[in-house]
Design an enzyme around this catalytic site. Structure first.
Site, mmCIF file in Angstrom:
data_model
loop_
_atom_site.group_PDB
_atom_site.id
_atom_site.type_symbol
_atom_site.label_atom_id
_atom_site.label_comp_id
_atom_site.label_asym_id
_atom_site.label_seq_id
_atom_site.Cartn_x
_atom_site.Cartn_y
_atom_site.Cartn_z
ATOM 1 N N LYS A 56 -7.801 13.038 2.472
ATOM 2 C CA LYS A 56 -7.509 13.800 1.245
ATOM 3 C C LYS A 56 -8.586 13.665 0.169
ATOM 4 O O LYS A 56 -8.799 14.591 -0.609
ATOM 5 C CB LYS A 56 -6.156 13.367 0.668
ATOM 6 C CG LYS A 56 -4.958 13.848 1.473
ATOM 7 C CD LYS A 56 -3.659 13.524 0.762
ATOM 8 C CE LYS A 56 -2.469 13.974 1.579
ATOM 9 N NZ LYS A 56 -1.202 13.864 0.864
ATOM 10 N N ASP A 106 0.819 18.399 -3.600
ATOM 11 C CA ASP A 106 1.758 17.271 -3.493
ATOM 12 C C ASP A 106 2.500 17.038 -4.817
ATOM 13 O O ASP A 106 3.729 16.936 -4.836
ATOM 14 C CB ASP A 106 1.016 15.990 -3.093
ATOM 15 C CG ASP A 106 0.576 15.991 -1.642
ATOM 16 O OD1 ASP A 106 1.265 16.604 -0.804
ATOM 17 O OD2 ASP A 106 -0.468 15.383 -1.334
#
Ligand code: ATR
Length: 281
Positions: free
Chosen positions: A66, A102
């Site tokens: 990420k 997220d």
């Protein structure tokens, strides 16, 4: 021509994203496939270049890529850049742009249950990658305060120091947070404590919890952690991690297709898969 979408990570075999997104592509009659790819860190650049060369529609990024993916993309949106993590990439006319769904996915899931984070006093438990995405996103919602409790208090303090959005925050230990728990309207648990197989673990004592407060645990395996069971027994409203997972996927799907999908359908699909996992264990 059929479009390709993907999720990359290492490991990746456990990911529920392929089943979730393939079901949506078929439901909305979009000619696309979503595949998992296990990519080693040393192969990340080649993978991104390859995706670009074949004209991929977009992809999700999971652990451990990420953060490492950021310099490999053509552009990164402001929230993802400040969080320092990308979980969704969109091919925008040949340029790969990174986003973070997220934190916004957590917020949307929260808003489906309560009014949101504005004017709330919030306790965030944990200071890792997931906590960072949630903290930065909630900080923009004008809460009264977001305190961060973590085993390593210095990590909670660095998270507070890193946040570009103005919010009242204090770092504390898990024990201190337990003692002042009665102050918080919303508690968000972001560590791996209580995750299968160590389901008897709980990050802090809930004796002082405020009645009718809201407790979220971003874990979804088990569906009800020890923390959520305890909180529920003490009169709090509880929410597991299914919503964050489903809404981060829904926001990614919307970025790729322009369609905000049926989240109830996604939730049922994910629960069916988790049910299978439990039976098989
Ligand atoms: P993620 O990216 O999933 O958030 P991470 O970055 O590894 O994962 O962060 C894990 C978080 O869980 C951290 O807040 C960690 O606390 P430390 O910063 O002190 O390491 C917390 N954590 C994990 N296991 C823990 C345990 N057994 N007790 C207390 N905290 C724990």
């Amino acid at each position: 021509m059929k479009k390709l979408y993907a999720v990359i990570g290492n490991p990746i075999g456990h990911s529920m994203s392929p089943i979730m997104h393939n079901d949506l592509f078929s439901f909305y009659q979009i000619d696309a496939s979503y595949l998992p790819f296990q990519i080693k860190s040393e192969d990340l650049k080649d993978a991104v270049d390859g995706f670009k060369a074949i004209g991929i529609g977009g992809f999700n990024v999971t652990v451990p890529h990420k953060t490492a993916i950021i310099p490999l993309l053509d552009e990164v949106d402001e929230l993802a850049a400040s969080i320092g993590a990308v979980n969704t990439v969109v091919n925008e006319n040949g340029r790969l742009k990174g986003y973070n769904t997220d934190g916004p996915g957590f917020l949307k899931g929260l808003q489906a249950f309560m009014s949101g984070a504005a004017s709330k006093k919030i306790l965030l438990i944990g200071a890792g990658g997931a906590a960072r995405a949630i903290y930065f996103t909630l900080a923009m919602e004008k809460p009264d305060a977001i305190d961060i409790a973590n085993r390593t208090v210095a990590k909670a303090q660095s998270l507070i120091d890193d946040c570009p959005y103005s919010v009242k925050s204090e770092a504390c230990t898990l024990d201190e947070a337990g003692r002042k728990l009665g102050e918080y309207d919303l508690v968000v648990q972001t560590t791996s404590i209580g995750m299968a197989p160590k389901i008897a673990d709980q990050p802090l004592d809930l004796s002082n919890i405020k009645k009718h407060s809201h407790v979220c645990d971003i874990i979804y395996n088990p569906l009800e952690t020890k923390l959520l069971q305890d909180a529920s027994n003490r009169g709090a409203n509880v929410q597991n991690g299914i919503d964050m997972f489903v809404y981060q996927g829904a926001l990614a799907f919307e970025k790729w297709t322009g369609i905000f999908p049926d989240v109830e359908r996604m939730r049922e699909n994910v629960l069916k898969q988790l049910g299978g996992l439990h039976v098989n264990r």
